[in-house]
Design a protein around this motif. Structure first.
Motif, mmCIF file in Angstrom:
data_model
loop_
_atom_site.group_PDB
_atom_site.id
_atom_site.type_symbol
_atom_site.label_atom_id
_atom_site.label_comp_id
_atom_site.label_asym_id
_atom_site.label_seq_id
_atom_site.Cartn_x
_atom_site.Cartn_y
_atom_site.Cartn_z
ATOM 1 N N LEU A 25 42.804 38.325 33.494
ATOM 2 C CA LEU A 25 41.378 38.587 33.336
ATOM 3 C C LEU A 25 41.167 39.964 32.747
ATOM 4 N N VAL A 26 40.325 40.054 31.721
ATOM 5 C CA VAL A 26 39.829 41.348 31.259
ATOM 6 C C VAL A 26 38.516 41.577 31.982
ATOM 7 N N SER A 27 38.495 42.563 32.850
ATOM 8 C CA SER A 27 37.279 42.825 33.616
ATOM 9 C C SER A 27 36.989 44.311 33.596
ATOM 10 N N ALA A 28 35.743 44.674 33.555
ATOM 11 C CA ALA A 28 35.362 46.059 33.757
ATOM 12 C C ALA A 28 35.374 46.342 35.258
ATOM 13 N N HIS A 29 35.307 47.613 35.610
ATOM 14 C CA HIS A 29 35.364 47.979 37.028
ATOM 15 C C HIS A 29 34.236 47.326 37.824
ATOM 16 N N ALA A 30 33.105 47.080 37.160
ATOM 17 C CA ALA A 30 31.958 46.495 37.856
ATOM 18 C C ALA A 30 32.214 45.061 38.315
ATOM 19 N N HIS A 31 33.273 44.434 37.800
ATOM 20 C CA HIS A 31 33.552 43.043 38.147
ATOM 21 C C HIS A 31 34.631 42.903 39.209
ATOM 22 N N LEU A 32 35.162 44.010 39.709
ATOM 23 C CA LEU A 32 36.265 43.914 40.660
ATOM 24 C C LEU A 32 35.862 43.195 41.941
ATOM 25 N N GLU A 33 34.633 43.394 42.397
ATOM 26 C CA GLU A 33 34.197 42.682 43.594
ATOM 27 C C GLU A 33 34.114 41.183 43.347
ATOM 28 N N HIS A 34 33.791 40.797 42.113
ATOM 29 C CA HIS A 34 33.774 39.371 41.769
ATOM 30 C C HIS A 34 35.190 38.807 41.780
ATOM 31 N N VAL A 35 36.149 39.594 41.262
ATOM 32 C CA VAL A 35 37.552 39.172 41.280
ATOM 33 C C VAL A 35 38.015 38.979 42.720
ATOM 34 N N ALA A 36 37.618 39.889 43.595
ATOM 35 C CA ALA A 36 37.988 39.765 45.004
ATOM 36 C C ALA A 36 37.448 38.462 45.590
ATOM 37 N N ARG A 37 36.243 38.092 45.197
ATOM 38 C CA ARG A 37 35.635 36.848 45.687
ATOM 39 C C ARG A 37 36.444 35.635 45.218
ATOM 40 N N LEU A 38 36.852 35.652 43.962
ATOM 41 C CA LEU A 38 37.662 34.558 43.420
ATOM 42 C C LEU A 38 39.009 34.491 44.125
ATOM 43 N N ALA A 39 39.641 35.656 44.319
ATOM 44 C CA ALA A 39 40.952 35.703 44.961
ATOM 45 C C ALA A 39 40.895 35.181 46.384
ATOM 46 N N GLY A 40 39.784 35.447 47.072
ATOM 47 C CA GLY A 40 39.630 34.937 48.427
ATOM 48 C C GLY A 40 39.448 33.437 48.471
ATOM 49 N N ARG A 41 38.786 32.903 47.454
ATOM 50 C CA ARG A 41 38.542 31.456 47.413
ATOM 51 C C ARG A 41 39.832 30.690 47.117
ATOM 52 N N ILE A 42 40.686 31.290 46.264
ATOM 53 C CA ILE A 42 41.917 30.598 45.853
ATOM 54 C C ILE A 42 43.091 31.545 46.101
ATOM 55 N N ARG A 56 58.562 29.009 28.315
ATOM 56 C CA ARG A 56 58.011 30.351 28.139
ATOM 57 C C ARG A 56 56.560 30.487 28.606
ATOM 58 N N PHE A 57 55.841 29.398 28.739
ATOM 59 C CA PHE A 57 54.428 29.504 29.078
ATOM 60 C C PHE A 57 54.274 30.004 30.507
ATOM 61 N N SER A 58 53.554 31.109 30.654
ATOM 62 C CA SER A 58 53.472 31.797 31.943
ATOM 63 C C SER A 58 52.079 31.809 32.552
ATOM 64 N N GLY A 59 51.061 31.589 31.738
ATOM 65 C CA GLY A 59 49.717 31.674 32.275
ATOM 66 C C GLY A 59 48.671 31.610 31.197
ATOM 67 N N LEU A 60 47.449 31.847 31.603
ATOM 68 C CA LEU A 60 46.318 31.723 30.694
ATOM 69 C C LEU A 60 45.377 32.904 30.923
ATOM 70 N N ARG A 61 44.806 33.417 29.831
ATOM 71 C CA ARG A 61 43.814 34.472 29.964
ATOM 72 C C ARG A 61 42.420 33.884 29.767
ATOM 73 N N ALA A 62 41.556 34.144 30.739
ATOM 74 C CA ALA A 62 40.168 33.674 30.676
ATOM 75 C C ALA A 62 39.256 34.872 30.457
ATOM 76 N N ASN A 63 38.489 34.845 29.394
ATOM 77 C CA ASN A 63 37.572 35.936 29.079
ATOM 78 C C ASN A 63 36.176 35.565 29.578
ATOM 79 N N ILE A 64 35.916 35.906 30.824
ATOM 80 C CA ILE A 64 34.666 35.488 31.464
ATOM 81 C C ILE A 64 33.739 36.655 31.778
ATOM 82 N N PHE A 65 34.215 37.875 31.610
ATOM 83 C CA PHE A 65 33.424 39.029 32.039
ATOM 84 C C PHE A 65 32.852 39.877 30.911
ATOM 85 N N VAL A 66 33.659 40.182 29.893
ATOM 86 C CA VAL A 66 33.233 41.174 28.909
ATOM 87 C C VAL A 66 33.481 40.711 27.482
#
Length: 351
Positions: free
Chosen positions: A184-201, A134-144
């Motif tokens: 990830l719980v992110s505010a709209h201000a962090h979407l560009e950071h998410v894009a950076r992470l997605a590009g790296r991995i 059943r384990f599907s993933g992990l939530r990381a609270n790094i933004f808010v």
């Protein structure tokens, strides 16, 4: 968050004032985001099943971490595995009881991805073993985080550089290597950071909770039109990265709606919103998200019992189905079930 913040979170009598039949009750639903807890108010298997079976055809759900059942001894980094153990056992018991919705068919757990390769590997392998499929993933609270006094969302210290932390990037890579999703719980201000992470991995499966909600972090109030424009720019930043997905929901609660007064004021009204009213509130952001990312990268979510503050389960999914009617049959299936089932690798759903 103090206990008083939850004292009157759910008012069943208020919710009961709006009764609607379930729309398109034959359509299968996977609810990819809910909790089960004893505190701050009971929302255990009976309460969950009562909502899931209130009219819609929910075939499976994904539990999202809520700091439930952590181990109280043993290595500190493995204590979150207790939550996966607890929820997997709960799901197995429900299956044995013959309940039609396969509750907690997926489990999104918790843990620190920055603690180094050996510990991250040990954590993820322990989660997988405890989840028994059943384990599907992990939530990381790094933004808010949330101010317990005002319930306002506020950025965590260092949130603007969180995705640049080498240990975090390495941890996400190890998660991705196992085919597990990163919530990830992110505010709209962090979407560009998410894009950076997605590009790296690019092999990482990233899921943004609650429409990456608008949050006003400025010292002075920012006009809502400017916040929405910034949110749209953030969507455009993640759009090229096919490994980023978005949950559509989660705004009918006070924690995610601080800069969205129409949502924040729902509980202040004499009666709850109808599904038509709720759909209209969600439509601008939901339509933009689907238009920008595509239905195959989006999934509706309940975020119950948190969003039960402002709407019943039946009315909420009626609103989502109203929104889904604007799309093709294939796209509707993705939004209501398919994207979630694929992203969280759900198996053996009672279709």
């Amino acid at each position: 968050m103090s206990r008083s913040a939850w004292d009157d979170h759910i008012d069943e009598a208020w919710l009961a004032q709006v009764q609607e039949p379930a729309l398109d009750p034959e359509l299968p639903i996977v609810d990819p985001h809910h909790h089960v807890w004893a505190k701050p108010f009971p929302y255990e298997t009976p309460e969950l099943l009562a909502d899931l079976t209130s009219g819609h055809r929910v075939v499976g759900t994904v539990y999202t971490e809520a700091h439930r059942g952590y181990r109280t001894n043993g290595p500190e980094h493995l204590r979150p595995v207790g939550e996966t153990e607890f929820i997997a056992a709960l799901g197995e018991a429900s299956d044995r009881a013959g309940n039609a919705p396969r509750i907690c068919a997926g489990i999104t757990g918790a843990g620190d991805l920055t603690m180094g390769a050996a510990k991250v590997d040990e954590l993820l392998d322990a989660h997988i073993a405890a989840g028994k499929g059943r384990f599907s993933g992990l939530r990381a609270n790094i933004f808010v985080t949330f101010d317990p006094a005002t319930l306002a969302m506020k950025p965590l210290p260092g949130s603007n550089s969180a995705v640049d932390d080498a240990d975090f990037v390495a941890g996400v890579a190890r998660l991705a290597r196992r085919g597990l999703a990163l919530d990830l719980v992110s505010a709209h201000a962090h979407l560009e950071h998410v894009a950076r992470l997605a590009g790296r991995i690019p092999e990482a499966v990233i899921v943004l909770d609650h429409l990456a909600p608008i949050a006003d972090f400025g010292e002075r109030p920012t006009p809502q039109s400017e916040l929405l424009a910034a949110w749209r720019r953030g969507l455009a930043a993640i759009a090229p990265h096919d490994n980023v997905h978005m949950k559509l929901g989660g705004l009918a609660n006070p924690f995610m709606s601080g800069a969205l007064p129409a949502f924040r004021s729902l509980r202040e009204q004499a009666t709850p919103p109808t599904s038509e009213q709720l759909a209209e509130l969600y439509r601008p952001m939901v339509s933009q998200a689907i238009e920008t990312l595509g239905a195959a990268r989006c999934m509706f979510e309940s975020n119950f019992p948190v969003d039960k503050r402002s709407t019943s389960y039946r009315v909420l999914w009626n609103a989502f189905k109203r929104l889904a009617r604007a799309y093709s049959e294939e796209e509707r299936r993705a939004l209501l079930m398919g994207t979630a089932a694929r992203v969280y690798r759900l198996r053996d759903l009672p279709l």
